[in-house]
Write an enzyme that holds these catalytic residues in place. Structure first.
Site: not given
Length: 329
Positions: A12, A94, A205-207, A227
């Site tokens: 990040m 990205c 990945n994600g949330g 993340g």
């Protein structure tokens, strides 16, 4: 040895700096950590030492690269090995305009052949594992068949590990921040990838926010990547080693974890790093705890002052009672 990707923290920008990674390692020995994305141009034409600087205490640690030119990525993959990283990862996720204009990030989802060529060049250049982090699609290329085309071409080039952010990236009309929240999560697509390509390592990945969610995803995938939750609530990491690796974690309390950083913080202060550049990464350590707000306020009001040192953190720690046992999960 190839690092375990069962549990990792996402790369990040401005967040997964060496200072945050050092804190994370005081909480979990096994979590795979990633650098911020570093562009090939920055490494080749900029201050290579500064961009790749890290502490051996941060291992296992992966370097994430942004780029699309196979020759440049191969050069940077070699640098990753020379600097001691455990993995080199290519960013194909990205969505920012700035990186799109340089053919970096999620826009590469539209060019699977180019990604495959880049991955092949990287694999040829290094003995490190080469992985790809990507979206499930982008606007205009959001079908299941197009996602499979991407996976098949890149895996044919030698990539065995795909870290999949379970959202598309909308490159026209949404900001990078909006792209982290607005496109709907499609976890079932990532599960389906693992079913379709069982020989590939598929990381989701994600949330993802809780250990309960992690276990749900691990029933269908090979690993989970957290993340923002891991950054804003870093104490979550203190439960990772016992929860996912069956070993005790290194931290017995938040206070001990922060004090374990003191030699490193002093070393950085001696190098001329301002305290505020480090203290901002520990703001969430007492998230949800009595005195946590006072801890954050004291750091916010004092860490930026000229000459601020460890005494500011010591004073901030007096605002929170200690210690408490680790609560895994």
């Amino acid at each position: 040895m190839e690092p375990s990707r069962r549990f990792s923290i996402a790369p990040m920008m401005d967040w997964t700096t060496p200072h945050f990674r050092y804190l994370a390692r005081q909480l979990s020995l096994h979590t795979l950590l990633y650098t911020e994305m570093v562009t090939t141009g920055a490494l080749i034409h900029g201050d290579t030492e500064r961009f790749l600087r890290h502490s051996p205490e941060e291992y296992p640690l992966a370097l994430q690269l942004g780029g699309s030119d196979g020759g440049e990525l191969a050069h940077c993959a070699r640098l990753a090995g020379q600097f001691g990283f455990n993995e080199v990862n290519l960013n194909v996720g990205c969505p920012s305009d700035r990186v799109q204009n340089n053919m970096i990030g999620a826009c590469l989802m539209a060019h699977p052949d180019k990604v495959a060529q880049a991955v092949s060049a990287m694999i040829e250049a290094t003995d490190l594992p080469v992985t790809v982090k990507h979206r499930i699609g982008i606007d205009g290329r959001e079908s299941w068949d197009q996602l499979c085309e991407f996976i098949e071409k890149v895996s044919a080039a030698g990539c065995r590990t795909f870290i999949v952010h379970a959202r598309i990236a909308v490159l026209e009309g949404l900001s990078p921040k909006e792209n982290r929240d607005i496109p709907p999560l499609k976890y079932d697509w990532v599960y389906r990838l693992k079913e379709t390509y069982p020989d590939l390592e598929i990381i989701i990945n994600g949330g993802i926010r809780t250990f309960e969610e992690c276990h749900q995803h691990l029933a269908h995938t090979d690993g989970v990547m957290l993340g923002r939750e891991a950054y804003h609530n870093p104490w979550l990491l203190a439960g990772v080693d016992p929860e996912f690796f069956g070993t005790p974690g290194p931290a017995t309390s938040r206070h001990d974890a922060l004090r374990a950083m003191f030699p490193f913080i002093q070393q950085e202060l001696d190098r001329g790093v301002f305290l505020t550049h480090m203290s901002r990464h520990v703001m969430g350590l007492f998230h949800g705890q009595p005195g946590g707000r006072q801890f954050r306020r004291y750091l916010s009001e004092n860490a930026h002052k000229p000459g601020s040192g460890l005494e500011v953190i010591e004073e901030a720690l007096k605002r929170v009672p200690e210690p408490e046992p680790i609560a895994a999960g």
